[in-house]
Design a protein around this motif. Sequence first.
Motif, PDB file in Angstrom:
ATOM      1  N   LEU A 188       0.856  -1.182   0.000  1.00 36.91           N
ATOM      2  CA  LEU A 188       0.000   0.000   0.000  1.00 36.91           C
ATOM      3  C   LEU A 188       0.891   1.230   0.000  1.00 36.91           C
ATOM      4  CD1 LEU A 188      -3.353   0.348   1.742  1.00 36.91           C
ATOM      5  CD2 LEU A 188      -1.862   2.327   1.550  1.00 36.91           C
ATOM      6  N   VAL A 189       0.593   2.167  -0.913  1.00 37.14           N
ATOM      7  CA  VAL A 189       1.407   3.362  -1.101  1.00 37.14           C
ATOM      8  C   VAL A 189       0.652   4.578  -0.574  1.00 37.14           C
ATOM      9  CG1 VAL A 189       2.530   4.863  -2.782  1.00 37.14           C
ATOM     10  CG2 VAL A 189       2.567   2.370  -3.103  1.00 37.14           C
ATOM     11  N   ALA A 190       1.202   5.225   0.450  1.00 28.86           N
ATOM     12  CA  ALA A 190       0.563   6.402   1.042  1.00 28.86           C
ATOM     13  C   ALA A 190       1.559   7.548   1.172  1.00 28.86           C
ATOM     14  CB  ALA A 190      -0.027   6.053   2.410  1.00 28.86           C
ATOM     15  N   VAL A 191       2.472   7.636   0.208  1.00 23.88           N
ATOM     16  CA  VAL A 191       3.448   8.731   0.184  1.00 23.88           C
ATOM     17  C   VAL A 191       2.815   9.957  -0.472  1.00 23.88           C
ATOM     18  CG1 VAL A 191       5.388   7.129   0.098  1.00 23.88           C
ATOM     19  CG2 VAL A 191       4.364   7.936  -2.043  1.00 23.88           C
ATOM     20  N   PRO A 192       3.450  11.135  -0.398  1.00 24.91           N
ATOM     21  CA  PRO A 192       2.909  12.300  -1.110  1.00 24.91           C
ATOM     22  C   PRO A 192       2.743  12.018  -2.603  1.00 24.91           C
ATOM     23  CG  PRO A 192       4.563  12.995   0.475  1.00 24.91           C
ATOM     24  CD  PRO A 192       4.594  11.497   0.461  1.00 24.91           C
ATOM     25  N   THR A 193       1.764  12.676  -3.202  1.00 26.32           N
ATOM     26  CA  THR A 193       1.391  12.399  -4.591  1.00 26.32           C
ATOM     27  C   THR A 193       2.568  12.466  -5.554  1.00 26.32           C
ATOM     28  OG1 THR A 193      -0.818  13.300  -4.149  1.00 26.32           O
ATOM     29  CG2 THR A 193      -0.150  13.112  -6.462  1.00 26.32           C
ATOM     30  N   VAL A 194       3.469  13.390  -5.345  1.00 23.85           N
ATOM     31  CA  VAL A 194       4.592  13.579  -6.258  1.00 23.85           C
ATOM     32  C   VAL A 194       5.476  12.343  -6.357  1.00 23.85           C
ATOM     33  CG1 VAL A 194       6.126  14.575  -4.526  1.00 23.85           C
ATOM     34  CG2 VAL A 194       6.389  15.220  -6.934  1.00 23.85           C
ATOM     35  N   ASP A 206       1.836  19.219  -1.119  1.00 18.88           N
ATOM     36  CA  ASP A 206       2.346  19.107  -2.489  1.00 18.88           C
ATOM     37  C   ASP A 206       1.299  19.324  -3.565  1.00 18.88           C
ATOM     38  OD1 ASP A 206       1.115  16.713  -1.672  1.00 18.88           O
ATOM     39  OD2 ASP A 206       2.248  15.538  -3.128  1.00 18.88           O
ATOM     40  N   VAL A 207       0.017  19.381  -3.227  1.00 16.44           N
ATOM     41  CA  VAL A 207      -1.029  19.598  -4.223  1.00 16.44           C
ATOM     42  C   VAL A 207      -2.055  20.578  -3.670  1.00 16.44           C
ATOM     43  CG1 VAL A 207      -0.789  17.336  -5.320  1.00 16.44           C
ATOM     44  CG2 VAL A 207      -2.368  17.606  -3.395  1.00 16.44           C
TER      45      VAL A 207
END
Length: 340
Positions: free
Chosen positions: A77-83, A170-171
Amino acid sequence: MSETTETIKTDAGGPLRVGLIGLGSMGRHHARVIRATEGEELVAVADPGGDRFGVAGDLPVLPDVHALIDAGLDAALVAVPTVFHEEVALALAEAGVPTMVEKPIAHSVEAGERVRDAFASRGLVGAVGYVERCNPALRALRERLDAGELGQVYQVLTRRQGPFPARISDVGVVKDLATHDVDLTAWVAGSPYVSISAQVAHRSGRDNEDMVVASGRLASGVIVSHVVNWLTPFKERVTIVTGEKGAFVADTLTGDLTFYANGTVASDWDQVANFRGVTEGDVIRYAIPKREPLALEQERFRDAVRGVGGEHVTMAEGVNTLRVVEAVLTSAAEGRTVQL
């Protein structure tokens, strides 16, 4: 992991070995839910920024996705910042790890397409974490629309307002919040967007937009409207679907669904009848079972990885949503309606 290995693990009945990268505001909730999900075991966590919420427990905090992969995973599962979504997701795809990426799928449509294609070309389960589809109010709404209880659908309106969340850096509000409304609207109405027009505002001194008002049309002819911002001093999450038999109001904060029927009792007060256009009928608030949406989302991903069903938001759907989201920003920047 090969498809054969995945099948063997499923047949053996052992829990899926799940890795989590990103231990921020969303990651901490994912860690809790993974640990609570039957048939899953959280075996590795990673975050180059450390574990500020203290969710790792006895697990070491690994520095990056490559260290996470080396732990030996059945799913991630990936929960890093969108960038960073693209970089991390592509590494997991290369390693053959089925993955769910928090919304949006990536920072741009082109990046999202690369992620989508990487998982599709390897036959891997790839999902995007649009958790609103697991909200009990919206699930009940979709079921009732599918059953024809509203008749023809005319309009979908969403309002998603509240104070600025410190977790975002970041967004802007469009890619962070409005993306939920775009996804759930197309899903609830069962039709893609064909046009969108939007206005944004920057009122809080940040580089990214903090307010957006958007309107559009779906391929089915349904018109849509979205009001989203980070500058309202109360929290509101409402979806209103209006059709020939009345209107459904889904409150996704409380998980409540209410139906306002078009009545059949004629009014002898002509001025009121003429002004309203339709007759007010019965109001029903449905008693619906309520589960934590994030828990249901995780179970669906687990089942998809195991190959035993598992309804989930595909990466192709994630790219389609991101395409509309980018059109919102283009419309606001160029002052025109964007055709999709």
